[in-house]
Motif scaffolding. Sequence first.
Motif, mmCIF file in Angstrom:
data_model
loop_
_atom_site.group_PDB
_atom_site.id
_atom_site.type_symbol
_atom_site.label_atom_id
_atom_site.label_comp_id
_atom_site.label_asym_id
_atom_site.label_seq_id
_atom_site.Cartn_x
_atom_site.Cartn_y
_atom_site.Cartn_z
ATOM 1 N N ASP A 196 0.821 -1.219 0.000
ATOM 2 C CA ASP A 196 0.000 0.000 0.000
ATOM 3 C C ASP A 196 0.856 1.271 0.000
ATOM 4 N N ALA A 197 2.148 1.105 0.293
ATOM 5 C CA ALA A 197 3.009 2.288 0.424
ATOM 6 C C ALA A 197 3.563 2.764 -0.916
ATOM 7 N N GLU A 198 3.413 1.959 -1.976
ATOM 8 C CA GLU A 198 3.986 2.375 -3.270
ATOM 9 C C GLU A 198 2.930 2.271 -4.374
ATOM 10 N N THR A 199 3.242 2.901 -5.500
ATOM 11 C CA THR A 199 2.289 2.809 -6.616
ATOM 12 C C THR A 199 2.430 1.436 -7.272
ATOM 13 N N ARG A 207 9.731 -2.937 -10.218
ATOM 14 C CA ARG A 207 10.622 -3.724 -9.356
ATOM 15 C C ARG A 207 10.543 -5.224 -9.653
ATOM 16 N N GLN A 208 9.384 -5.665 -10.179
ATOM 17 C CA GLN A 208 9.250 -7.095 -10.530
ATOM 18 C C GLN A 208 9.869 -7.403 -11.896
ATOM 19 N N GLY A 209 10.342 -6.378 -12.577
ATOM 20 C CA GLY A 209 10.903 -6.592 -13.915
ATOM 21 C C GLY A 209 9.818 -6.698 -14.976
ATOM 22 N N LEU A 210 8.651 -6.134 -14.681
ATOM 23 C CA LEU A 210 7.541 -6.186 -15.650
ATOM 24 C C LEU A 210 7.522 -4.873 -16.430
ATOM 25 N N GLN A 233 -0.094 4.396 -12.413
ATOM 26 C CA GLN A 233 0.765 5.441 -11.823
ATOM 27 C C GLN A 233 0.121 6.038 -10.581
ATOM 28 N N ASP A 234 -1.192 5.867 -10.430
ATOM 29 C CA ASP A 234 -1.921 6.519 -9.333
ATOM 30 C C ASP A 234 -2.333 5.568 -8.215
ATOM 31 N N PRO A 256 -7.991 4.278 -4.906
ATOM 32 C CA PRO A 256 -7.142 3.669 -3.857
ATOM 33 C C PRO A 256 -5.675 4.072 -4.010
ATOM 34 N N VAL A 257 -5.391 5.333 -3.704
ATOM 35 C CA VAL A 257 -4.022 5.866 -3.845
ATOM 36 C C VAL A 257 -3.148 5.271 -2.742
ATOM 37 N N PRO A 258 -1.802 5.296 -2.918
ATOM 38 C CA PRO A 258 -0.934 4.756 -1.875
ATOM 39 C C PRO A 258 -1.229 5.390 -0.515
ATOM 40 N N GLY A 259 -1.255 4.554 0.501
ATOM 41 C CA GLY A 259 -1.467 5.031 1.867
ATOM 42 C C GLY A 259 -2.910 5.024 2.313
ATOM 43 N N LEU A 260 -3.851 5.004 1.372
ATOM 44 C CA LEU A 260 -5.258 5.139 1.772
ATOM 45 C C LEU A 260 -5.738 3.937 2.585
ATOM 46 N N ARG A 261 -5.425 2.730 2.114
ATOM 47 C CA ARG A 261 -5.937 1.559 2.832
ATOM 48 C C ARG A 261 -5.272 1.397 4.193
ATOM 49 N N SER A 262 -4.078 1.952 4.353
ATOM 50 C CA SER A 262 -3.404 1.859 5.658
ATOM 51 C C SER A 262 -3.882 2.957 6.597
ATOM 52 N N SER A 263 -4.745 3.820 6.110
ATOM 53 C CA SER A 263 -5.156 4.990 6.880
ATOM 54 C C SER A 263 -5.880 4.597 8.171
#
Length: 523
Positions: free
Chosen positions: A210-213, A220-223, A245-246, A470-477
């Motif tokens: 949830d911390a990254e896009t 990072r997975q090479g995709l 990207q969002d 669901p932007v980064p950080g929202l679900r961890s809010s």
Amino acid sequence: MKRRELLIGSASLLLAGCDSPAPELTGGWVGGANAARGHRLRAPLPKAGEGPLRRTKILIIGGGVSGLACARGLSQAGITDFALLELEDASGGNSRAHQMGGMACPTGAHYLPLPGPHSQEVYQLLEELGLVSQQLGRAVWDERHLCHSPQERLFFEGSWHEGLLPPPQTPSAVAQQHLFERAVEAAQATLGFAMPSRRARWTPGHAALDAETFAAWLTRQGLHEPHLLWYLDYCCRDDYGAGIQDVSAWAGLHYFASRHGFHPANSNSEREAVLTWPQGNAFLTDAITAPLAEHIHPGRSVMRVEPGKHQVELLAWHEATQSPERWVADQIVFATPLFIANKLLDQTLAPLKAAAEQLRYAPWLVANLQLKAPLLQRTGAPPSWDNVLYASQGLGYVDAMHQSLKPQAGPTVLSAYWALPQARRAELLTQDWRHWLRQVLADLSPVHPDLADQLQRADLVRWGHAMSIPVPGLRSSAALSALLLPQGRLHFAHSDLAGYSVFEEAYTRGRQVASGLAAQLGV
Ligand SMILES: Cc1cc2nc3c(=O)[nH]c(=O)nc-3n(C[C@H](O)[C@H](O)[C@H](O)COP(=O)(O)OP(=O)(O)OC[C@H]3O[C@@H](n4cnc5c(N)ncnc54)[C@H](O)[C@@H]3O)c2cc1C
């Protein structure tokens, strides 16, 4: 000129950017969110006056899927002393319908995947509505409501292809699809994802996603294969109103690990079946509304909610009589987006204020295009329910007559969907419908050059704040999680609580709030 030449000429002018379309071409803005009523919240409060004071035990604000689910839950628990106030003249929220030339079409939500093992409430609803029954321990679906074949196709490199994933053209493209497939399987096996999403345990692994896009995670997975990335971006725009990207990597993986699956072109896995109707998910909201009619008060724009020690006072604007209406209730259920709930409250509720500040909403446009006759077809896969153009601005179109049992194609309504960047909200709310119709036609016409000529009428729907992204950080809010619990006499049911918007989240959350209230009342 002959009439046909005139029509073609004027339709071409429309595409070329002329501001006055053909006189034969009619249309306009319909349905959608009533911005004038919504913006009443910004106006000074009217004097409440001496009108009658209405009392009820439980007052639900908002008659979308979540508010209706809550009302159904209360009613099924045997609670009768409740009311639902809805700003629009009909309930349904983002899941309402429209009619063109006698044909029903959606204004927003238009399908529901078959519920999985965690969607008990949704399954129960569908069973109660007679869409599914248990036979010899198996779920048997009424085929009339399942999306008829062919379900979906993609216009890619000059022809139509079955399915929406671009066919891989090189061995490395195939390898990339399998790499992503394995990543989804691994995420499901090690972390767990569910629909509705809060039925999966939240772990540090989820929080890290949830911390990254999603885009950063994919890199990072090479995709990196462009056609695969386009497809993943398309899927996110289609469900979340914003692309890779969002949205967060949690949201990107959740899409494939919970609701839709990922189906590489040359694997044996089959695309999941979906339920759909010509009028979209209004089929469901209308069915939920019908037995609750006496409790539902449409055309009431709630303007103010004032919680007190012993009760909550509420001021609404009755749109039909243009007069204020006062209500008093023991408990309030907010089934409106959280940014609206925050504006309605007369006092600051810290988690609500914090959540409202974190939420980002995607604007959406739906263009319902009534056609006189079927469009000419290019080579490849035949016309399907869902038809998507690779790399187009829009999200493609669904055909409202696809579910009809007529043997031959004829007049129909195509509903074209656009999820817009937030930066275009003002343009959506201020520009003339012709401005948007031109863009929709320009987007589809390279594949359907006869579209403008077959167009009889265009009814466009605009949603300024259609769904939370669901932007980064929202679900961890922590603020969002806090609102899952009652805040005194206030309860929160809207799909915003999930951080994104789909039927399953809205319906389940509404039922959960109803169960909590029933338990509180001891029924
Ligand atoms: C264009 C579009 C396409 C979609 N497609 C799909 C799909 O195919 N499948 C799917 O599962 N989901 C889809 N969705 C997501 C959809 O939002 C959810 O399925 C669901 O309808 C959300 O229900 P809700 O109750 O959470 O919210 P809403 O539908 O937002 O309901 C909120 C209600 O509150 C009312 N309200 C607001 N302010 C006030 C006020 N001051 N006083 C009184 N009432 C008020 C609103 O009028 C509205 O009726 C789509 C959404 C959009 C916009």
